[in-house]
Design a protein around this motif. Structure first.
Motif, PDB file in Angstrom:
ATOM      1  N   ASP A 225       0.864  -1.177   0.000  1.00  0.00           N
ATOM      2  CA  ASP A 225       0.000   0.000   0.000  1.00  0.00           C
ATOM      3  C   ASP A 225       0.906   1.235   0.000  1.00  0.00           C
ATOM      4  OD1 ASP A 225      -2.051   1.770   0.153  1.00  0.00           O
ATOM      5  OD2 ASP A 225      -2.642   1.267   2.213  1.00  0.00           O
ATOM      6  N   LEU A 226       1.007   1.887  -1.139  1.00  0.00           N
ATOM      7  CA  LEU A 226       1.936   3.008  -1.273  1.00  0.00           C
ATOM      8  C   LEU A 226       1.518   4.231  -0.476  1.00  0.00           C
ATOM      9  CD1 LEU A 226       2.764   2.681  -5.061  1.00  0.00           C
ATOM     10  CD2 LEU A 226       4.086   1.887  -3.101  1.00  0.00           C
ATOM     11  N   SER A 227       0.222   4.333  -0.136  1.00  0.00           N
ATOM     12  CA  SER A 227      -0.212   5.487   0.654  1.00  0.00           C
ATOM     13  C   SER A 227       0.277   5.402   2.101  1.00  0.00           C
ATOM     14  CB  SER A 227      -1.738   5.597   0.626  1.00  0.00           C
ATOM     15  OG  SER A 227      -2.326   4.482   1.275  1.00  0.00           O
TER      16      SER A 227
END
Length: 88
Positions: A47-49
Motif C-alpha cells: 500500500d503506497l499510501s
C-alpha cells in the motif's frame, strides 16, 4: 593441599539443559504460527499510501519455517528415542 569449596565443584559440572516434549511442541506451534502470519503479511500487496514496509515479512517467514523444520527433527529424535546422525 587446599580443600575444595562448593564453588569449585559447581564450576566443574555445568547443569544440563534439556528440551522436553512440551517445550518442543510449544515452540513448534509458535514458529508455525509466526511463519503462517508472516507469510500472509508478506503476500499482501504493498500500500503506497502507507509508505514502505518496515518489517521484512518474507525473511521472517523463512526463519520461522527453518526453525519449525529443526524442531520437527528434534521432535522426531525425542519421540523416536534415537539421536541423529547415528555414529558407527
Amino acid at each position: 593441599m587446599r580443600p575444595q569449596t562448593a564453588c569449585a565443584t559447581a564450576r566443574a559440572t555445568p547443569p544440563a539443559i534439556a528440551m522436553d516434549l512440551s517445550l518442543t511442541l510449544t515452540l513448534l506451534a509458535v514458529s508455525v504460527a509466526v511463519a503462517v502470519f508472516s507469510g500472509w503479511r508478506g503476500a499482501r500487496p504493498p500500500d503506497l499510501s502507507k509508505g514502505p514496509r518496515m518489517a521484512p515479512w518474507r525473511f521472517i517467514m523463512l526463519v520461522a519455517a527453518a526453525l519449525a523444520f529443526l524442531l520437527l527433527i528434534h521432535l522426531a529424535s525425542t519421540v523416536g528415542g534415537r539421536t541423529y546422525p547415528t555414529s558407527y
